[in-house]
Design a protein around this motif. Structure first.
Motif, short mmCIF file in Angstrom:
data_model
loop_
_atom_site.label_atom_id
_atom_site.label_comp_id
_atom_site.label_asym_id
_atom_site.label_seq_id
_atom_site.Cartn_x
_atom_site.Cartn_y
_atom_site.Cartn_z
N HIS A 1 4.22 -2.92 7.80
CA HIS A 1 4.61 -4.33 7.68
C HIS A 1 5.48 -4.53 6.44
O HIS A 1 5.12 -4.11 5.35
N GLU A 2 6.63 -5.14 6.62
CA GLU A 2 7.60 -5.41 5.54
C GLU A 2 8.03 -4.11 4.84
O GLU A 2 8.22 -4.06 3.63
N TRP A 3 8.24 -3.09 5.66
CA TRP A 3 8.61 -1.78 5.13
C TRP A 3 9.89 -1.82 4.29
O TRP A 3 10.05 -1.03 3.36
N GLU A 4 10.80 -2.74 4.63
CA GLU A 4 12.07 -2.81 3.92
C GLU A 4 11.88 -3.03 2.41
O GLU A 4 12.64 -2.51 1.60
N LYS A 5 10.85 -3.83 2.07
CA LYS A 5 10.60 -4.12 0.66
C LYS A 5 10.24 -2.84 -0.10
O LYS A 5 10.72 -2.60 -1.21
N ALA A 6 9.37 -2.04 0.51
CA ALA A 6 8.97 -0.79 -0.14
C ALA A 6 10.14 0.18 -0.25
O ALA A 6 10.39 0.77 -1.31
N ILE A 7 10.89 0.34 0.84
CA ILE A 7 12.00 1.28 0.84
C ILE A 7 13.05 0.87 -0.19
O ILE A 7 13.57 1.71 -0.94
N ASN A 8 13.35 -0.41 -0.24
CA ASN A 8 14.35 -0.88 -1.20
C ASN A 8 13.87 -0.68 -2.63
O ASN A 8 14.66 -0.32 -3.52
N SER A 9 12.58 -0.85 -2.88
CA SER A 9 12.03 -0.65 -4.22
C SER A 9 12.15 0.82 -4.63
O SER A 9 12.50 1.13 -5.77
N PHE A 10 11.86 1.73 -3.70
CA PHE A 10 12.03 3.15 -4.01
C PHE A 10 13.48 3.44 -4.39
O PHE A 10 13.76 4.16 -5.36
N ARG A 11 14.38 2.88 -3.60
CA ARG A 11 15.82 3.12 -3.84
C ARG A 11 16.25 2.63 -5.21
O ARG A 11 17.04 3.28 -5.90
N ALA B 1 0.82 -1.21 0.00
CA ALA B 1 0.00 0.00 0.00
C ALA B 1 0.86 1.26 0.00
O ALA B 1 0.57 2.23 -0.71
N LEU B 2 1.92 1.25 0.78
CA LEU B 2 2.81 2.41 0.82
C LEU B 2 3.49 2.61 -0.52
O LEU B 2 3.58 3.75 -1.03
N HIS B 3 3.97 1.53 -1.12
CA HIS B 3 4.64 1.61 -2.40
C HIS B 3 3.73 2.23 -3.45
O HIS B 3 4.13 3.14 -4.21
N GLN B 4 2.49 1.78 -3.48
CA GLN B 4 1.54 2.29 -4.46
C GLN B 4 1.25 3.77 -4.23
O GLN B 4 1.17 4.56 -5.18
N ASP B 5 1.08 4.17 -2.98
CA ASP B 5 0.77 5.56 -2.67
C ASP B 5 1.91 6.49 -3.07
O ASP B 5 1.67 7.57 -3.63
N VAL B 6 3.14 6.10 -2.78
CA VAL B 6 4.30 6.93 -3.14
C VAL B 6 4.40 7.07 -4.66
O VAL B 6 4.65 8.17 -5.18
N LEU B 7 4.21 5.97 -5.36
CA LEU B 7 4.28 6.02 -6.83
C LEU B 7 3.22 6.96 -7.39
O LEU B 7 3.48 7.73 -8.32
N GLU B 8 2.02 6.91 -6.82
CA GLU B 8 0.94 7.78 -7.30
C GLU B 8 1.24 9.25 -7.03
O GLU B 8 1.03 10.12 -7.89
N LYS B 9 1.76 9.55 -5.84
CA LYS B 9 2.01 10.95 -5.47
C LYS B 9 3.20 11.55 -6.22
O LYS B 9 3.27 12.76 -6.42
N SER C 1 15.55 -6.97 6.51
CA SER C 1 16.49 -5.86 6.36
C SER C 1 17.72 -6.26 5.56
O SER C 1 18.56 -5.41 5.27
N THR C 2 17.83 -7.54 5.18
CA THR C 2 18.92 -7.92 4.26
C THR C 2 18.77 -7.19 2.93
O THR C 2 19.74 -7.03 2.19
N TYR C 3 17.55 -6.72 2.65
CA TYR C 3 17.33 -5.92 1.44
C TYR C 3 18.20 -4.66 1.46
O TYR C 3 18.57 -4.13 0.40
N LEU C 4 18.47 -4.16 2.67
CA LEU C 4 19.13 -2.86 2.78
C LEU C 4 20.60 -2.97 3.21
O LEU C 4 21.23 -1.96 3.48
N ALA C 5 21.12 -4.19 3.28
CA ALA C 5 22.49 -4.38 3.76
C ALA C 5 23.47 -3.54 2.95
O ALA C 5 23.52 -3.61 1.72
N GLY C 6 24.24 -2.72 3.65
CA GLY C 6 25.25 -1.89 3.00
C GLY C 6 24.69 -0.70 2.25
O GLY C 6 25.44 0.01 1.57
N ARG C 7 23.40 -0.44 2.42
CA ARG C 7 22.76 0.64 1.65
C ARG C 7 22.16 1.71 2.54
O ARG C 7 21.31 2.48 2.11
#
Length: 407
Positions: free
Chosen positions: A97-107, A70-78, A129-135
């Motif tokens: 919930h599972e915020w790391e997935k959305a944040i990594n996708s934005f990145r 839901a967060l990913h979709q809202d950011v893309l729309e805005k 959070s392995t999605y964000l390792a080193g990032r």
């Protein structure tokens, strides 16, 4: 709004870079205000307000966005149709919930600069959070230092002495919102008790799904009462048994870890200076803010030695030191503070009021033969330095821009 220059100075080199900026710390220590300050700096540097998108997940108006999808979709729309880099701010991201997935996708998918805050030290240590390792880069925020406290008070009351400010700081601590309550005793204590309860409920009970709330409250009260004292999970287990509550040291340890993760208190390991190793038992704990102790337990002035230790410990953490308690034979050094190639030793005392106290605080250094700076901090007003050991008033130490050696 107080400009938290210590933190801004650390964050600035990473602004407009693709690393995710993660700001963590106990609830209400100023993380939301820090996001506002960063946004102000960006706009001051020419970034248009329309390129900045901010979300605060403590607001119920965003409850429908508390999943990654839901967060990913809202950011893309805005941000759709926006040209150039966008600046994304997410306050209390752990509510998603599972915020790391959305944040990594934005990145990965967007030209963006990302800033997030959270009230849990394990924010970046879970599987996802392995999605964000080193990032990412992490910045831990603390309540107001005494320097910040004095600047705030003296700006409004120019004639107020630092000594008078320190008396108030000893009682109420450095939670930023207390300024809005004009440091009135009853409202301040009510606010700090509510903060303590909010951390307990939202960041410990709910997050860890703790069912035995009474046991948790007893353990938190024990730690809050015994800041600066050496104890272990076994110590608490035996104490609770004497109170009619049978609980294993392992369970106590799990509850202690939950308090650490919520930034309610900080464990400090002991370092054996003779064997040159970190000891795995008998840690000390210090509170994220000593004003909470006065509001919840009381007795800060009666336990002033412990409160002064707590204040100095947090100041060392603010300055970026790794802090341990020193063990030199049968003697103990309050703090060994290390930062890169630096090391300083610190003893904290209320007053050096007797020859025995002076000998205890200075004499502990006799067995330490290295050339690193050694300090004794107290509230005495005159310099009692001797044998190469520097004595300093605690207020002066806290008001220094960085280390005791700074000019």
């Amino acid at each position: 709004m107080v400009k938290r220059d210590l933190y801004l100075k650390r964050i600035r080199p990473f602004m407009n870079k693709d690393l995710i900026k993660v700001i963590t710390g106990i609830r209400r220590c100023g993380k939301s205000v820090m996001l506002e300050l960063i946004q102000q700096e960006l706009m001051k540097d020419g970034i248009p307000a329309k390129a900045i998108f901010s979300y605060n997940f403590e607001s119920m108006t965003l409850s429908h966005l508390c999943t990654a999808k839901a967060l990913h979709q809202d950011v893309l729309e805005k941000t759709k149709g926006h040209t150039g880099k966008v600046y994304l701010f997410f306050d209390e991201i752990q509510e998603v919930h599972e915020w790391e997935k959305a944040i990594n996708s934005f990145r990965v998918d967007m030209d963006c600069d990302i800033y997030i805050t959270g009230s849990n030290s394990k924010l970046l240590s879970g599987e996802l959070s392995t999605y964000l390792a080193g990032r990412y880069v992490e910045f831990i925020m603390y309540p107001f230092s005494f320097r910040e406290f004095v600047d705030l008070i003296q700006e409004a009351q120019p004639g107020r002495s630092t000594t008078d400010c320190f008396r108030q700081y000893l009682l109420y601590g450095g939670m930023p919102y207390l300024w809005n309550l004009q440091y009135q005793d009853d409202p301040v204590k009510q606010y700090l008790r509510d903060l303590y309860n909010a951390v307990e409920l939202k960041d410990i009970i709910r997050r860890k799904q703790i069912r035995d709330v009474d046991l948790l409250e007893r353990i938190l009260a024990y730690v809050t009462t015994n800041i600066g004292n050496t104890f272990s999970a076994t110590t608490i287990s035996k104490y609770l048994k004497s109170e009619g509550r049978k609980v294993s040291p392992e369970t106590v340890l799990n509850y202690l870890h939950a308090g650490n993760e919520a930034f309610l208190f900080y464990p400090v390991k002991r370092q054996d200076l003779v064997g040159k190793k970190i000891l795995s038992i008998q840690e000390k704990y210090y509170l994220a803010d000593h004003g909470i102790r006065e509001a919840v337990i009381g007795g800060n002035m009666q336990d002033i030695n412990l409160i002064l230790e707590n204040i100095v410990f947090l100041e060392l953490k603010r300055r970026g030191y790794n802090v341990t308690v020193g063990k030199a034979g049968e003697k103990e050094i309050d703090f060994i503070a290390e930062r890169q190639s630096e090391r300083i030793y610190i003893q904290v005392s209320y007053l050096l009021a007797s020859p025995e106290t002076i000998e205890r605080e200075f004499g502990v250094y006799q067995t330490i033969r290295d050339n690193y700076p050694k300090y004794v901090l107290s509230l005495d007003e005159f310099d009692m330095s001797r044998d190469g050991i520097i004595h300093m008033n605690i207020r002066d130490f806290l008001l220094k821009s960085d280390t005791p050696m700074a000019n």
